[in-house]
Design a protein around this motif. Structure first.
Motif, PDB file in Angstrom:
ATOM      1  N   PHE A   1       0.842  -1.196   0.000  1.00  0.00           N
ATOM      2  CA  PHE A   1       0.000   0.000   0.000  1.00  0.00           C
ATOM      3  C   PHE A   1       0.879   1.249   0.000  1.00  0.00           C
ATOM      4  N   ASP A   2       0.371   2.321  -0.567  1.00  0.00           N
ATOM      5  CA  ASP A   2       1.099   3.587  -0.576  1.00  0.00           C
ATOM      6  C   ASP A   2       1.255   4.140   0.831  1.00  0.00           C
ATOM      7  N   ALA A   3       0.253   3.925   1.672  1.00  0.00           N
ATOM      8  CA  ALA A   3       0.281   4.390   3.056  1.00  0.00           C
ATOM      9  C   ALA A   3      -0.558   3.445   3.908  1.00  0.00           C
ATOM     10  N   TRP A   4      -0.147   3.277   5.169  1.00  0.00           N
ATOM     11  CA  TRP A   4      -0.909   2.415   6.066  1.00  0.00           C
ATOM     12  C   TRP A   4      -0.674   2.823   7.517  1.00  0.00           C
ATOM     13  N   THR A   5      -1.671   2.519   8.336  1.00  0.00           N
ATOM     14  CA  THR A   5      -1.554   2.636   9.781  1.00  0.00           C
ATOM     15  C   THR A   5      -2.225   1.414  10.387  1.00  0.00           C
ATOM     16  N   VAL A   6      -1.740   1.027  11.553  1.00  0.00           N
ATOM     17  CA  VAL A   6      -2.356  -0.045  12.333  1.00  0.00           C
ATOM     18  C   VAL A   6      -2.499   0.484  13.750  1.00  0.00           C
ATOM     19  N   ARG A   7      -3.731   0.450  14.266  1.00  0.00           N
ATOM     20  CA  ARG A   7      -3.967   0.941  15.630  1.00  0.00           C
ATOM     21  C   ARG A   7      -4.942   0.023  16.347  1.00  0.00           C
ATOM     22  N   THR A   8      -4.904   0.125  17.672  1.00  0.00           N
ATOM     23  CA  THR A   8      -5.809  -0.686  18.482  1.00  0.00           C
ATOM     24  C   THR A   8      -6.917   0.184  19.066  1.00  0.00           C
ATOM     25  N   VAL A   9      -8.034  -0.473  19.293  1.00  0.00           N
ATOM     26  CA  VAL A   9      -9.183   0.135  19.953  1.00  0.00           C
ATOM     27  C   VAL A   9      -9.724  -0.883  20.951  1.00  0.00           C
ATOM     28  N   PRO A  10     -10.529  -0.446  21.907  1.00  0.00           N
ATOM     29  CA  PRO A  10     -11.183  -1.408  22.789  1.00  0.00           C
ATOM     30  C   PRO A  10     -12.089  -2.337  21.972  1.00  0.00           C
ATOM     31  N   ARG A  11     -12.271  -3.544  22.458  1.00  0.00           N
ATOM     32  CA  ARG A  11     -13.073  -4.546  21.743  1.00  0.00           C
ATOM     33  C   ARG A  11     -14.450  -4.014  21.350  1.00  0.00           C
ATOM     34  N   ALA A  12     -15.051  -3.206  22.192  1.00  0.00           N
ATOM     35  CA  ALA A  12     -16.391  -2.666  21.909  1.00  0.00           C
ATOM     36  C   ALA A  12     -16.390  -1.792  20.651  1.00  0.00           C
ATOM     37  N   ARG A  13     -15.245  -1.190  20.316  1.00  0.00           N
ATOM     38  CA  ARG A  13     -15.168  -0.365  19.116  1.00  0.00           C
ATOM     39  C   ARG A  13     -14.731  -1.165  17.896  1.00  0.00           C
ATOM     40  N   ASN A  14     -14.619  -2.475  18.078  1.00  0.00           N
ATOM     41  CA  ASN A  14     -14.298  -3.384  16.976  1.00  0.00           C
ATOM     42  C   ASN A  14     -15.363  -4.483  16.914  1.00  0.00           C
ATOM     43  N   ALA A  15     -16.559  -4.119  17.327  1.00  0.00           N
ATOM     44  CA  ALA A  15     -17.630  -5.098  17.546  1.00  0.00           C
ATOM     45  C   ALA A  15     -18.057  -5.834  16.280  1.00  0.00           C
ATOM     46  N   ASP A  16     -18.074  -5.173  15.134  1.00  0.00           N
ATOM     47  CA  ASP A  16     -18.531  -5.839  13.915  1.00  0.00           C
ATOM     48  C   ASP A  16     -17.595  -6.973  13.514  1.00  0.00           C
ATOM     49  N   ALA A  17     -16.281  -6.714  13.558  1.00  0.00           N
ATOM     50  CA  ALA A  17     -15.319  -7.764  13.213  1.00  0.00           C
ATOM     51  C   ALA A  17     -15.365  -8.882  14.258  1.00  0.00           C
ATOM     52  N   ASP A  18     -15.486  -8.523  15.528  1.00  0.00           N
ATOM     53  CA  ASP A  18     -15.575  -9.507  16.600  1.00  0.00           C
ATOM     54  C   ASP A  18     -16.808 -10.403  16.410  1.00  0.00           C
ATOM     55  N   ALA A  19     -17.920  -9.789  16.053  1.00  0.00           N
ATOM     56  CA  ALA A  19     -19.147 -10.567  15.838  1.00  0.00           C
ATOM     57  C   ALA A  19     -18.990 -11.531  14.661  1.00  0.00           C
ATOM     58  N   LEU A  20     -18.306 -11.111  13.612  1.00  0.00           N
ATOM     59  CA  LEU A  20     -18.083 -11.996  12.460  1.00  0.00           C
ATOM     60  C   LEU A  20     -17.215 -13.204  12.849  1.00  0.00           C
ATOM     61  N   VAL A  21     -16.198 -12.982  13.696  1.00  0.00           N
ATOM     62  CA  VAL A  21     -15.377 -14.101  14.161  1.00  0.00           C
ATOM     63  C   VAL A  21     -16.256 -15.113  14.884  1.00  0.00           C
ATOM     64  N   ASN A  22     -17.104 -14.630  15.777  1.00  0.00           N
ATOM     65  CA  ASN A  22     -17.963 -15.532  16.542  1.00  0.00           C
ATOM     66  C   ASN A  22     -18.981 -16.244  15.653  1.00  0.00           C
ATOM     67  N   GLN A  23     -19.514 -15.548  14.662  1.00  0.00           N
ATOM     68  CA  GLN A  23     -20.427 -16.196  13.709  1.00  0.00           C
ATOM     69  C   GLN A  23     -19.724 -17.311  12.948  1.00  0.00           C
ATOM     70  N   ALA A  24     -18.510 -17.064  12.514  1.00  0.00           N
ATOM     71  CA  ALA A  24     -17.752 -18.084  11.782  1.00  0.00           C
ATOM     72  C   ALA A  24     -17.454 -19.282  12.672  1.00  0.00           C
ATOM     73  N   LEU A  25     -17.119 -19.027  13.932  1.00  0.00           N
ATOM     74  CA  LEU A  25     -16.855 -20.127  14.855  1.00  0.00           C
ATOM     75  C   LEU A  25     -18.122 -20.930  15.159  1.00  0.00           C
ATOM     76  N   ASP A  26     -19.233 -20.227  15.329  1.00  0.00           N
ATOM     77  CA  ASP A  26     -20.507 -20.920  15.587  1.00  0.00           C
ATOM     78  C   ASP A  26     -20.919 -21.764  14.384  1.00  0.00           C
ATOM     79  N   ALA A  27     -20.711 -21.261  13.187  1.00  0.00           N
ATOM     80  CA  ALA A  27     -21.097 -21.980  11.968  1.00  0.00           C
ATOM     81  C   ALA A  27     -20.216 -23.197  11.727  1.00  0.00           C
ATOM     82  N   ALA A  28     -18.984 -23.155  12.237  1.00  0.00           N
ATOM     83  CA  ALA A  28     -18.042 -24.254  12.002  1.00  0.00           C
ATOM     84  C   ALA A  28     -18.274 -25.431  12.949  1.00  0.00           C
ATOM     85  N   ARG A  29     -19.100 -25.227  13.961  1.00  0.00           N
ATOM     86  CA  ARG A  29     -19.332 -26.312  14.938  1.00  0.00           C
ATOM     87  C   ARG A  29     -20.146 -27.429  14.356  1.00  0.00           C
TER      88      ARG A  29
END
Length: 133
Positions: free
Chosen positions: A105-133
């Protein structure tokens, strides 16, 4: 084109069944892509890196030239940003792969946020794990 890439990875158990996810949005905050990947049994840190790699691959496929990566894994962000060394041998390859992907990429940043501010990605992880059971 700049994309905001929310990424997450998680394992149920450490190691345990794991998944990675990415939610990509444009400058207006509109979600333009979502992706998940089940990873089999691995550690949480590996899953976090795989989430980062998944998000970067999707951003490249969408034609992004700049990415703002947002995650809730301080370790991964600090390793990628050069603040922490990567001591674990198995993590070095993922770290190097992430740096190569970011370097495309021409430019990039990587930063952290509290889990609550990353809720959509967190929810997708849990959906994928639930579906794989």
């Amino acid at each position: 084109m700049k994309l905001v890439v929310h990424v997450d990875g998680g394992a149920r158990g450490n190691p345990g069944p794991a998944a990675a996810a990415a939610v990509l949005s444009d400058a207006t905050g509109t979600v333009v892509d979502e992706a998940t990947e089940t990873l089999g049994e691995t550690t949480n840190n590996v899953a976090e890196y795989r989430g980062l790699l998944l998000g970067l691959a999707r951003a490249r496929a969408l034609g992004a030239t700049e990415v703002e990566v947002v995650n809730d894994a301080e370790l991964i962000a600090k390793q990628v940003n050069g603040e922490y060394k990567v001591k674990h041998p198995a993590m070095r390859a993922l770290h190097e792969e992430a740096l190569r992907a970011l370097g495309a990429f021409d430019a990039w940043t990587v930063r952290t946020v509290p889990r609550a501010r990353n809720a959509d990605a967190d929810a997708l992880v849990n959906q994928a794990l639930d579906a794989a059971r």
